[in-house]
Design an enzyme around this catalytic site. Structure first.
Site, short mmCIF file in Angstrom:
data_model
loop_
_atom_site.label_atom_id
_atom_site.label_comp_id
_atom_site.label_asym_id
_atom_site.label_seq_id
_atom_site.Cartn_x
_atom_site.Cartn_y
_atom_site.Cartn_z
N HIS A 150 -10.31 1.54 2.46
CA HIS A 150 -10.02 2.57 3.46
C HIS A 150 -11.22 2.53 4.41
CE1 HIS A 150 -8.32 6.51 4.92
NE2 HIS A 150 -9.48 6.42 5.55
N HIS A 192 0.87 -1.21 0.00
CA HIS A 192 0.00 0.00 0.00
C HIS A 192 0.89 1.24 0.00
CE1 HIS A 192 -3.68 2.31 1.73
NE2 HIS A 192 -2.75 3.21 1.38
N LYS A 200 -9.87 -0.20 -5.15
CA LYS A 200 -9.81 0.47 -3.86
C LYS A 200 -11.12 1.17 -3.55
CE LYS A 200 -7.83 2.03 -0.17
NZ LYS A 200 -6.82 3.04 0.01
N HIS A 222 -4.30 -0.13 6.18
CA HIS A 222 -3.74 0.70 7.25
C HIS A 222 -4.58 0.71 8.52
CE1 HIS A 222 -6.56 3.47 5.45
NE2 HIS A 222 -5.75 3.98 4.55
N ASP A 252 1.81 2.80 3.37
CA ASP A 252 0.98 3.99 3.16
C ASP A 252 1.83 5.23 2.98
OD1 ASP A 252 -1.37 5.36 2.71
OD2 ASP A 252 -1.82 5.64 4.83
C1 NCD Z 1 -3.27 9.18 1.94
C2 NCD Z 1 -2.86 10.19 0.86
O1 NCD Z 1 -2.25 11.22 1.18
O2 NCD Z 1 -3.11 9.92 -0.31
N1 NCD Z 1 -3.22 9.87 3.21
C3 NCD Z 1 -3.17 9.30 4.42
O3 NCD Z 1 -3.20 10.04 5.41
N2 NCD Z 1 -3.06 7.99 4.59
C4 NCD Z 1 -4.60 8.63 1.63
C5 NCD Z 1 -4.96 7.39 2.40
O4 NCD Z 1 -4.28 6.36 2.35
O5 NCD Z 1 -5.98 7.38 3.10
ZN ZN Z 2 -2.99 5.21 1.61
ZN ZN Z 3 -6.44 5.31 3.14
#
Ligand code: NCD
Ligand code: ZN
Ligand code: ZN
Length: 343
Positions: A135, A13, A98, A173, A246
């Site tokens: 998500h 991810h 997603k 996440h 992430d």
């Molecule tokens: C991610 C992004 O900046 O694209 N931001 C985050 O805080 N994780 C988006 C996501 O994974 O939810």
């Molecule tokens: Zn993300």
């Molecule tokens: Zn996310």
């Protein structure tokens, strides 16, 4: 242990972004990961096979010379996604789609409202063997931000998993003990990714002694009992949990802002920080499963055949990284010491 050699890991991810930014993000990930699941939340989002293929081409073109890094492409689900989009995506080599509840996170305004309306699409994904990546946060404004993941489980996740027993679902996440428990109590077609920040930090690291915008991501850091629950679950070696950084870059000015963006740019230190966590937990023997085996096995992809060695040696994450367009970005863990280094 002072050194550990593992099968080359994958990142299940991350966010590469697009354009100039790829010159920064792709090499940062390709330095240690063989493959990565590339999130589709571009502006505009990657909603069909054609856009996914074009995006993949731009990522491949940004690889460092000689790198064999492979991006694994994903589709962004909207209320307009059709079953034909899923069939076309599968044919084009897209591996997953997603689900962003509308408004949940960065660039999710065009995402899904009314998740049940997508059930025919999930049905086709189940048939085609495309994974559903979620998500998992509700977005209703009255719901407290710290409860949004927990409430998503009962309102949506449990229902989706029950309605599609053959669909592989990744709870992305995860940040709470409730999400970890949900995955553990689900069948083997349900798994979760866990980020380095949610293993290393809790909400005190976001809010005590002043707001720390570079520790702000979504889902937001939770209280320490949840952090401990995530650490426990990775230490258990359960195959239902695997590495997903992430890594989500935003320019420094966008993070250090009156309305700061969510996302931690962890690509330069994530693998080292995961290793540090597993070392702290006394379970370095579980690192390879989490980083290199569980994700590939869950996705039904071959494990990597090369190796990577990490050594216990301190180094400091730089305060800033300069993007190809000259803008600065503050990497996750900037200015802090990491105990492990890639050999
Ligand atoms: C991610 C992004 O900046 O694209 N931001 C985050 O805080 N994780 C988006 C996501 O994974 O939810
Ligand atoms: Zn993300
Ligand atoms: Zn996310």
């Amino acid at each position: 242990m002072q050194q550990i050699t593992i099968t080359t890991p994958d990142d299940w991810h991350l966010h590469f972004r697009d354009g100039d930014m790829l010159g920064e993000t792709v090499p940062a990930t390709a330095r240690c990961f063989a493959r990565a699941i590339v999130m589709p939340n571009l502006v505009p989002p990657v909603v069909n096979a054609k856009l996914a293929n074009e995006y993949k081409g731009r990522i491949l073109a940004a690889r460092p010379q000689g790198s064999n890094f492979q991006p694994l492409m994903t589709l962004y689900l909207t209320n307009q996604t059709s079953t034909q989009d899923i069939i076309d995506a599968k044919q084009a080599g897209v591996v997953a789609a997603k689900l962003y509840p509308a408004g949940a996170t960065t660039n999710s305004a065009q995402a899904v409202s009314g998740i049940e309306a997508l059930y025919p699409v999930f049905e086709e994904m189940q048939k085609q063997g495309l994974l559903l990546l979620v998500h998992g946060e509700v977005t209703e404004s009255h719901v407290d931000i710290f409860d949004r993941e927990k409430i998503f489980i009962d309102q949506y996740m449990a229902k989706i998993v029950q309605a599609f027993p053959e669909l592989k679902v990744v709870f992305e996440h995860i940040t709470t003990s409730e999400a970890a428990d949900f995955v553990l109590s689900s069948a083997n077609n349900v798994a979760a990714t866990i980020t380095p920040q949610h293993l290393l930090l809790n909400r005190n690291d976001l809010l005590v002694g002043g707001v720390k915008p570079h520790n702000y991501c979504l889902p937001v850091l939770k209280r320490s009992t949840h952090q401990q629950a995530l650490r426990k679950v990775v230490a258990s070696g359960s195959k239902q949990f695997f590495l997903g950084t992430d890594s989500a870059p935003h320019a420094k000015h966008a993070k250090e802002n009156a309305c700061g963006c969510a996302g931690c740019y962890s690509a330069w230190s994530a693998l080292e920080l995961y290793t540090q966590v597993f070392d702290e937990l006394g379970v370095l023997d579980k690192l390879e499963g989490f980083a290199s085996f569980h994700g590939a096995d869950f996705y039904g992809l071959p494990r990597n055949s090369s190796n990577l060695t990490l050594v216990k040696q301190s180094w400091t994450v730089p305060d800033s990284v300069t993007l190809p367009n000259g803008e600065a970005i503050v990497p996750f863990f900037a200015g802090q010491t990491v105990d492990w280094k890639i050999a």
